[in-house]
Design an enzyme around this catalytic site. Structure first.
Site, PDB file in Angstrom:
ATOM      1  N   GLY A   1      -0.139 -14.377 -17.426  1.00 45.61           N
ATOM      2  CA  GLY A   1      -0.100 -14.895 -18.638  1.00 45.61           C
ATOM      3  C   GLY A   1      -0.578 -16.137 -18.965  1.00 45.61           C
ATOM      4  N   ASN A   2      -0.821 -17.092 -18.107  1.00 42.64           N
ATOM      5  CA  ASN A   2      -1.690 -18.653 -18.316  1.00 42.64           C
ATOM      6  C   ASN A   2      -3.108 -19.032 -18.805  1.00 42.64           C
ATOM      7  OD1 ASN A   2      -1.350 -17.665 -15.370  1.00 42.64           O
ATOM      8  ND2 ASN A   2      -3.338 -19.395 -15.540  1.00 42.64           N
TER       9      ASN A   2
ATOM     10  N   LYS B   1      14.360  -5.408 -18.748  1.00 42.00           N
ATOM     11  CA  LYS B   1      13.390  -6.273 -18.885  1.00 42.00           C
ATOM     12  C   LYS B   1      13.632  -7.444 -20.058  1.00 42.00           C
ATOM     13  CE  LYS B   1       8.496  -8.576 -18.926  1.00 42.00           C
ATOM     14  NZ  LYS B   1       8.627  -9.253 -18.000  1.00 42.00           N
TER      15      LYS B   1
ATOM     16  N   LYS C   1       2.390  -5.721 -15.876  1.00 45.38           N
ATOM     17  CA  LYS C   1       1.301  -6.196 -15.600  1.00 45.38           C
ATOM     18  C   LYS C   1       0.181  -5.680 -14.370  1.00 45.38           C
ATOM     19  CE  LYS C   1      -0.988 -10.040 -15.142  1.00 45.38           C
ATOM     20  NZ  LYS C   1       0.622 -10.915 -14.204  1.00 45.38           N
TER      21      LYS C   1
ATOM     22  N   LYS D   1       4.000  -9.620  -7.877  1.00 42.36           N
ATOM     23  CA  LYS D   1       2.650 -10.002  -7.983  1.00 42.36           C
ATOM     24  C   LYS D   1       2.813  -8.966  -6.676  1.00 42.36           C
ATOM     25  CE  LYS D   1       2.486 -13.403 -11.046  1.00 42.36           C
ATOM     26  NZ  LYS D   1       1.651 -12.758 -12.398  1.00 42.36           N
TER      27      LYS D   1
HETATM   28  P1  ADP Z   1       1.256 -15.058 -14.682  1.00 42.77           P
HETATM   29  O1  ADP Z   1       1.728 -15.462 -15.814  1.00 42.77           O
HETATM   30  O2  ADP Z   1       0.686 -15.683 -13.863  1.00 42.77           O
HETATM   31  O3  ADP Z   1       1.263 -13.836 -13.899  1.00 42.77           O
HETATM   32  P2  ADP Z   1       4.313 -15.634 -13.278  1.00 42.77           P
HETATM   33  O4  ADP Z   1       4.842 -16.733 -14.220  1.00 42.77           O
HETATM   34  O5  ADP Z   1       5.066 -14.339 -13.893  1.00 42.77           O
HETATM   35  O6  ADP Z   1       2.836 -15.418 -13.599  1.00 42.77           O
HETATM   36  O7  ADP Z   1       4.497 -15.748 -11.962  1.00 42.77           O
HETATM   37  C1  ADP Z   1       3.768 -16.925 -11.156  1.00 42.77           C
HETATM   38  C2  ADP Z   1       4.946 -18.125 -10.968  1.00 42.77           C
HETATM   39  O8  ADP Z   1       5.929 -17.921  -9.818  1.00 42.77           O
HETATM   40  C3  ADP Z   1       5.032 -18.971 -10.360  1.00 42.77           C
HETATM   41  O9  ADP Z   1       4.257 -20.314 -11.702  1.00 42.77           O
HETATM   42  C4  ADP Z   1       5.750 -20.057  -9.621  1.00 42.77           C
HETATM   43  O10 ADP Z   1       6.445 -20.801 -11.038  1.00 42.77           O
HETATM   44  C5  ADP Z   1       6.791 -18.670  -9.585  1.00 42.77           C
HETATM   45  N1  ADP Z   1       6.847 -18.391  -8.125  1.00 42.77           N
HETATM   46  C6  ADP Z   1       8.521 -18.217  -7.919  1.00 42.77           C
HETATM   47  N2  ADP Z   1       8.137 -17.912  -6.384  1.00 42.77           N
HETATM   48  C7  ADP Z   1       7.306 -17.775  -5.723  1.00 42.77           C
HETATM   49  C8  ADP Z   1       7.035 -17.416  -4.636  1.00 42.77           C
HETATM   50  N3  ADP Z   1       7.780 -17.330  -3.413  1.00 42.77           N
HETATM   51  N4  ADP Z   1       5.693 -18.809  -4.450  1.00 42.77           N
HETATM   52  C9  ADP Z   1       4.772 -18.809  -5.157  1.00 42.77           C
HETATM   53  N5  ADP Z   1       4.844 -18.415  -7.037  1.00 42.77           N
HETATM   54  C10 ADP Z   1       6.483 -18.718  -6.760  1.00 42.77           C
HETATM   55 MG    MG Z   2       3.368 -17.548 -16.114  1.00 40.11          MG
END
Ligand code: ADP
Ligand code: MG
Length: 311
Positions: free
Chosen positions: A9-10, A127, A211, A273
């Site tokens: 998302g970022n 969700k 995703k 992920k």
């Molecule tokens: P994106 O939007 O890039 O798909 P998300 O925001 O869904 O990513 O996931 C990334 C986030 O997951 C990180 O910013 C962090 O806050 C969170 N997170 C939760 N558990 C963990 C972990 N074990 N290690 C690293 N990040 C984690």
């Molecule tokens: Mg995010």
């Protein structure tokens, strides 16, 4: 080497989550700089991306204009965001490639992802999507067949199914383009969820596909050598948020599965992920990487991020 890069998302909104057109274009320009570096380093790249904030915006429009323009279902919202983000990413990517003196054709493909009509998610939607509503607002939509859950003081939120992706139906087109030298953007938001009816016809359904799980399936379908999940942290972390937090570097997939089973990765963010990366590594025997966008070139070389290798 073919690399599937999944953008979080970022990569498509401002640092504070702002999602106006200018914010999205600026974020795409930053992200495509990193992707162009990867292409310039010699990789064949297929890109996929999230669409949460963009679908969220469309849902608000649907809600506010429902009396004037008929609302469109969630699968339509997914298709619309694939197309919009596709052209925004291509504009930014072509400019970034041009600045590096790299000439590669680009294309965005709208893709459908097959899910099972009897996926357990449809019976138990989990969700959360869209904005928080008051009880009265939610009640009106519940009457129209939508599912809502009360989420404490913030109010009510719609919940939908997040079914397992079974097959990326348009992966063949993505493969052909990739083999012909195109940098391809595809399967945004995990793909448009469709089910196959008994007579064989396909039909879009109200659901959202994760995703990252969609990215793992696409990576396999296009024979990617690497799956790179680019997010806003440099590594997956064990003991995340504790004083024993430790970034994970190179790790084999069984060990990574063990960390997941021990609950180290939050279910709505890092969890999918890690699951996506593990599936890709187990099924393909290739390498999966979780890292920040700015580290993807080093990540592909195994020099940065969480690098998951076969056991
Ligand atoms: P994106 O939007 O890039 O798909 P998300 O925001 O869904 O990513 O996931 C990334 C986030 O997951 C990180 O910013 C962090 O806050 C969170 N997170 C939760 N558990 C963990 C972990 N074990 N290690 C690293 N990040 C984690
Ligand atoms: Mg995010």
């Amino acid at each position: 080497m073919r690399v599937l890069v999944a953008l979080g998302g970022n990569a498509m909104t401002g640092p504070d989550g702002s999602a106006g057109p200018d914010d999205q274009i600026a974020a795409a320009e930053l992200a495509m700089g990193a992707v162009a570096d990867l292409v310039a380093a010699g990789a064949d790249v297929v890109l996929t991306h999230g669409n949460g904030p963009q679908v969220g915006n469309l849902l608000v429009k649907n809600e506010l204009s429902a009396a004037v323009v008929p609302p469109v279902p969630l699968d339509w919202c997914g298709a619309q965001t694939q197309a919009t983000l596709g052209f925004v990413l291509l504009d930014a990517l072509e400019a970034a490639l041009e600045r590096r003196g790299v000439r590669r054709p680009t294309a965005a493909v709208v893709t459908r992802t097959l899910v099972a009509h009897d996926d357990p998610g449809f019976g138990r939607p989990t969700k959360p999507i869209g904005r928080y509503l008051s009880h009265e607002e939610a009640a009106a939509l519940i009457e129209h067949g939508q599912r809502f859950e009360e989420r404490g003081a913030k109010g009510w939120r719609r919940v939908v199914a997040s079914p397992e992706p079974q097959e990326i139906l348009d992966a063949g087109a993505v493969s052909v383009l990739a083999r012909a030298g195109y940098v391809v953007v595809a399967n945004g938001g995990g793909g448009i969820p469709v089910v196959r009816d008994l007579d064989g016809t396909l039909r879009g359904v109200e659901a959202v596909i994760d995703k990252d799980l969609g990215a793992a399936l696409l990576a396999q379908s296009v024979d990617a050598d690497r799956l790179v999940i680019a997010t806003d942290v440099d590594n997956a972390i064990i003991g995340y948020g504790t004083d024993q937090a430790q970034p994970i570097g190179k790790v084999d997939v069984d060990t990574m599965r063990g960390y997941a089973a021990d609950g180290h990765f939050a279910s709505g963010s890092m969890g999918p992920k890690v699951e996506a990366i593990c599936r890709f590594v187990e099924r393909s025997g290739n390498i999966g990487v979780i890292t920040s966008l700015s580290n993807i070139v080093a990540g592909v070389r195994g020099e940065s991020g969480t690098v998951v290798v076969p056991s």
